[in-house]
Every structure is written in C-alpha cells, then in structure tokens.
Design a protein around this motif. Sequence first.
Motif, PDB file in Angstrom:
ATOM      1  N   GLY A  32      -2.593  -0.076  13.377  1.00  0.00           N
ATOM      2  CA  GLY A  32      -1.314   0.137  12.710  1.00  0.00           C
ATOM      3  C   GLY A  32      -1.005   1.610  12.571  1.00  0.00           C
ATOM      4  O   GLY A  32      -1.527   2.444  13.310  1.00  0.00           O
ATOM      5  N   SER A  33      -0.152   1.917  11.608  1.00  0.00           N
ATOM      6  CA  SER A  33       0.226   3.296  11.332  1.00  0.00           C
ATOM      7  C   SER A  33       0.596   3.398   9.858  1.00  0.00           C
ATOM      8  O   SER A  33       0.658   2.386   9.154  1.00  0.00           O
ATOM      9  N   LEU A  34       0.864   4.614   9.416  1.00  0.00           N
ATOM     10  CA  LEU A  34       1.259   4.801   8.020  1.00  0.00           C
ATOM     11  C   LEU A  34       2.489   3.971   7.662  1.00  0.00           C
ATOM     12  O   LEU A  34       2.628   3.529   6.524  1.00  0.00           O
ATOM     13  N   LYS A  35       3.381   3.740   8.614  1.00  0.00           N
ATOM     14  CA  LYS A  35       4.592   2.977   8.319  1.00  0.00           C
ATOM     15  C   LYS A  35       4.292   1.516   7.966  1.00  0.00           C
ATOM     16  O   LYS A  35       5.133   0.832   7.394  1.00  0.00           O
ATOM     17  N   ASP A  36       3.074   1.054   8.255  1.00  0.00           N
ATOM     18  CA  ASP A  36       2.681  -0.314   7.927  1.00  0.00           C
ATOM     19  C   ASP A  36       2.082  -0.433   6.529  1.00  0.00           C
ATOM     20  O   ASP A  36       1.770  -1.528   6.069  1.00  0.00           O
ATOM     21  N   ILE A  37       1.906   0.692   5.839  1.00  0.00           N
ATOM     22  CA  ILE A  37       1.364   0.651   4.477  1.00  0.00           C
ATOM     23  C   ILE A  37       2.432   0.113   3.526  1.00  0.00           C
ATOM     24  O   ILE A  37       3.571   0.566   3.532  1.00  0.00           O
ATOM     25  N   VAL A  38       2.030  -0.878   2.731  1.00  0.00           N
ATOM     26  CA  VAL A  38       2.965  -1.478   1.780  1.00  0.00           C
ATOM     27  C   VAL A  38       2.695  -1.033   0.349  1.00  0.00           C
ATOM     28  O   VAL A  38       3.555  -1.171  -0.515  1.00  0.00           O
ATOM     29  N   LYS A  39       1.486  -0.491   0.080  1.00  0.00           N
ATOM     30  CA  LYS A  39       1.129  -0.086  -1.279  1.00  0.00           C
ATOM     31  C   LYS A  39       0.161   1.083  -1.217  1.00  0.00           C
ATOM     32  O   LYS A  39      -0.783   1.067  -0.436  1.00  0.00           O
ATOM     33  N   LEU A  40       0.423   2.096  -2.032  1.00  0.00           N
ATOM     34  CA  LEU A  40      -0.464   3.245  -2.187  1.00  0.00           C
ATOM     35  C   LEU A  40      -0.848   3.399  -3.647  1.00  0.00           C
ATOM     36  O   LEU A  40      -0.024   3.157  -4.534  1.00  0.00           O
ATOM     37  N   ASN A  41      -2.063   3.836  -3.876  1.00  0.00           N
ATOM     38  CA  ASN A  41      -2.506   4.279  -5.192  1.00  0.00           C
ATOM     39  C   ASN A  41      -2.945   5.721  -5.024  1.00  0.00           C
ATOM     40  O   ASN A  41      -3.819   6.014  -4.199  1.00  0.00           O
ATOM     41  N   ILE A  42      -2.313   6.605  -5.776  1.00  0.00           N
ATOM     42  CA  ILE A  42      -2.607   8.037  -5.690  1.00  0.00           C
ATOM     43  C   ILE A  42      -3.276   8.455  -6.996  1.00  0.00           C
ATOM     44  O   ILE A  42      -2.756   8.204  -8.084  1.00  0.00           O
TER      45      ILE A  42
END
Length: 128
Positions: free
Chosen positions: A68-78
């Motif tokens: 995949g790629s970053l565009k496929d990320i649906v959720k981030l926790n920073i």
Amino acid sequence: MAKQVIFSENAPAAIGPYSQAVRAGNTVYLSGQIPLVPATMEIVSDDVAEQTKQVFTNLQAVCEAAGGSLKDIVKLNIYMTDLGNFATVNEVMTQFFEQPYPARAALGVRALPKDVAVEIEGVMVLED
C-alpha cells in the motif's frame, strides 16, 4: 484469519519484541515508528520537523512493503513529548498526506523510546 508479518529493510528494524506491521485480511496494523534512520539506527536529528519527516518516511516504507501507501492509512495515532510541537507536526503531515486525511489522535506523553520527540502508529486498509 491468518496474519502476515510485514517487514521492510527501508524502515528501522524493531527495537523490541514486535513486528513493523501485521496484516490481517485487508487491514494492516502499523507499529509505532520513531525517527530512526534505517541504515544507521540513529536518530535523524534533534529537530522536531526532521524527526517527523523521518517518521513518515519510515511509515511509508512499511506501507509499501505491505502493498500500500500512506494514502491507504485510515487512522493515525501521534505521540509527542511536547504538544507545543503540534503545529510543526501538522505542517510536516501535510507534506505526506492530502485530503481526505486519515482519522487521527494526537497525544502528549511523558517520554518516548530513545528520548525522541515524536512517534506515530497507524492502521491501513488495502483494497481486496
């Protein structure tokens, strides 16, 4: 459902008993990345913007290893050791993502591994 361990030589090796990512079905769970340069396993810089760029670069490598790629990320926790860096992290994020942005949480924490300023983990969903 079988799980598949994801590994990229273009991202830092795990510094503990975990995988860079695990795929279950079409969902990929991305372990937290810190700003280590994969080739040296050293922190990229003390600068928060540079650290954040390295973290997203590392996440990108793991996403690509999973297909995949970053565009496929649906959720981030920073996770940040200083929420005063919120605007800097947001600015760097816009260099790696465009709308529609993933869902996200940003949390202030007391400390992170290797005394870095930022760590980011995520969830990616791939097309079937």
